[in-house]
Scaffold this motif. Sequence first.
Motif, PDB file in Angstrom:
ATOM      1  N   LEU A  56      60.584  47.583  59.517  1.00  0.00           N
ATOM      2  CA  LEU A  56      59.583  48.574  59.126  1.00  0.00           C
ATOM      3  C   LEU A  56      58.638  47.870  58.158  1.00  0.00           C
ATOM      4  CD1 LEU A  56      58.598  51.567  58.973  1.00  0.00           C
ATOM      5  CD2 LEU A  56      60.215  51.877  57.097  1.00  0.00           C
ATOM      6  N   ASP A  57      57.364  47.873  58.479  1.00  0.00           N
ATOM      7  CA  ASP A  57      56.382  47.122  57.670  1.00  0.00           C
ATOM      8  C   ASP A  57      56.873  45.690  57.443  1.00  0.00           C
ATOM      9  OD1 ASP A  57      54.740  49.364  57.436  1.00  0.00           O
ATOM     10  OD2 ASP A  57      55.903  50.101  55.732  1.00  0.00           O
ATOM     11  N   LEU A  95      52.491  60.065  59.906  1.00  0.00           N
ATOM     12  CA  LEU A  95      53.295  58.896  59.529  1.00  0.00           C
ATOM     13  C   LEU A  95      53.985  58.303  60.767  1.00  0.00           C
ATOM     14  CD1 LEU A  95      54.174  57.626  56.742  1.00  0.00           C
ATOM     15  CD2 LEU A  95      56.283  58.906  57.000  1.00  0.00           C
ATOM     16  N   LYS A 105      60.001  56.257  51.580  1.00  0.00           N
ATOM     17  CA  LYS A 105      59.286  55.161  50.924  1.00  0.00           C
ATOM     18  C   LYS A 105      57.916  55.599  50.427  1.00  0.00           C
ATOM     19  CE  LYS A 105      58.889  50.978  52.574  1.00  0.00           C
ATOM     20  NZ  LYS A 105      58.790  49.874  53.546  1.00  0.00           N
ATOM     21  N   SER A 106      57.230  56.398  51.247  1.00  0.00           N
ATOM     22  CA  SER A 106      55.868  56.778  50.837  1.00  0.00           C
ATOM     23  C   SER A 106      55.844  58.165  50.206  1.00  0.00           C
ATOM     24  CB  SER A 106      54.905  56.677  52.019  1.00  0.00           C
ATOM     25  OG  SER A 106      55.474  57.247  53.152  1.00  0.00           O
ATOM     26  N   LEU A 166      62.883  57.131  56.908  1.00  0.00           N
ATOM     27  CA  LEU A 166      62.871  56.109  55.855  1.00  0.00           C
ATOM     28  C   LEU A 166      61.447  55.874  55.338  1.00  0.00           C
ATOM     29  CD1 LEU A 166      65.067  54.251  54.611  1.00  0.00           C
ATOM     30  CD2 LEU A 166      64.216  52.442  56.099  1.00  0.00           C
ATOM     31  N   ALA A 167      60.495  55.837  56.278  1.00  0.00           N
ATOM     32  CA  ALA A 167      59.101  55.636  55.891  1.00  0.00           C
ATOM     33  C   ALA A 167      58.638  56.798  55.012  1.00  0.00           C
ATOM     34  CB  ALA A 167      58.222  55.530  57.139  1.00  0.00           C
ATOM     35  N   LEU A 186      63.725  55.606  61.299  1.00  0.00           N
ATOM     36  CA  LEU A 186      62.654  54.819  60.680  1.00  0.00           C
ATOM     37  C   LEU A 186      61.566  55.729  60.111  1.00  0.00           C
ATOM     38  CD1 LEU A 186      62.491  51.987  63.341  1.00  0.00           C
ATOM     39  CD2 LEU A 186      62.848  51.609  60.902  1.00  0.00           C
ATOM     40  N   THR A 187      61.272  56.812  60.824  1.00  0.00           N
ATOM     41  CA  THR A 187      60.272  57.759  60.322  1.00  0.00           C
ATOM     42  C   THR A 187      60.770  58.393  59.016  1.00  0.00           C
ATOM     43  OG1 THR A 187      59.665  58.240  62.611  1.00  0.00           O
ATOM     44  CG2 THR A 187      58.859  59.773  60.942  1.00  0.00           C
ATOM     45  N   LEU A 225      53.466  54.372  62.396  1.00  0.00           N
ATOM     46  CA  LEU A 225      54.525  53.474  61.922  1.00  0.00           C
ATOM     47  C   LEU A 225      54.336  52.040  62.390  1.00  0.00           C
ATOM     48  CD1 LEU A 225      57.890  55.384  62.561  1.00  0.00           C
ATOM     49  CD2 LEU A 225      56.777  54.964  60.370  1.00  0.00           C
ATOM     50  N   ASP A 226      54.542  51.102  61.477  1.00  0.00           N
ATOM     51  CA  ASP A 226      54.529  49.689  61.866  1.00  0.00           C
ATOM     52  C   ASP A 226      55.987  49.271  62.035  1.00  0.00           C
ATOM     53  OD1 ASP A 226      54.413  46.954  62.059  1.00  0.00           O
ATOM     54  OD2 ASP A 226      53.697  46.615  60.017  1.00  0.00           O
ATOM     55  N   ILE A 227      56.482  49.366  63.272  1.00  0.00           N
ATOM     56  CA  ILE A 227      57.897  49.023  63.487  1.00  0.00           C
ATOM     57  C   ILE A 227      58.066  48.022  64.625  1.00  0.00           C
ATOM     58  CG2 ILE A 227      58.925  51.134  62.571  1.00  0.00           C
ATOM     59  CD1 ILE A 227      58.976  52.298  65.276  1.00  0.00           C
TER      60      ILE A 227
END
Length: 222
Positions: free
Chosen positions: A84-85, A65, A51-52, A47-48, A44-45, A69-71
């Motif tokens: 994620l988000d 980051l 994305k950013s 991927l984030a 997830l990190t 994380l909003d997971i």
Amino acid sequence: MNRTAVVPVIAVDGPGGSGKGTITTRLAAHLGWHFLDSGALYRLTALAALKSQVSLDDEAALGELAAGLDIRFELDGENVRALLDQQDVSDAIRLEDAGASASKIAALPAVRAALKGRQRRFRQMPGLVADGRDMGTVIFPDAQLKIFLTASAEIRAERRYKQLKDKGESVNLTRLFREIKARDLRDQSRSIAPLRPAEDAVIIDSSHMSIEEVFSKVVSLI
Ligand code: DC
């Protein structure tokens, strides 16, 4: 008294493709315990970061980051969905690329430090089954049972090949084997929390065992 210290933990570590994921989810369901897929946090990190548009070399930015994380993980029947988000990214984090990027950023101390507390918060009553690389060595060194599940790289490549083919994806066995070897090397040779069995871990080689055989063996150890 430290209240978290009494929550039992079963740590299951080992390389990808050893059957860890299946065994840990089954075990958690069997015991009615919580489940931590720590690899998903690294995926997830990664991927984030994609994305950013944070570079996979920018350790400080990746650490920040990871900390913010909003997971969320949601149980969907027998499957765990990763959000994620608020977006379902369960499929995206399973792609080979996400795994390779996760393995890269997992070598960075700032990322590992940021995810440490997050992982430990999964330790809740009645117990936790934790799946990863350093569950028994770093995150839960006081785990009541530590399993190190492994299998030869050839067998793991074949298993992954079958899995991907069954999903209808076009795959190349030789390439998969090479990627698995490269990931093993990176995970085992990093200076921080490398993939290795804890001294008190029970090592199970699943190369020539069925999932049922591995599961019975693990249950017999509890
Ligand atoms: O288990 P997995 O394939 O989902 O893990 C993805 C990557 O994350 C893996 O290559 C190494 C890293 N990882 C880690 O360093 N520590 C963990 N506890 C779990 C995974």
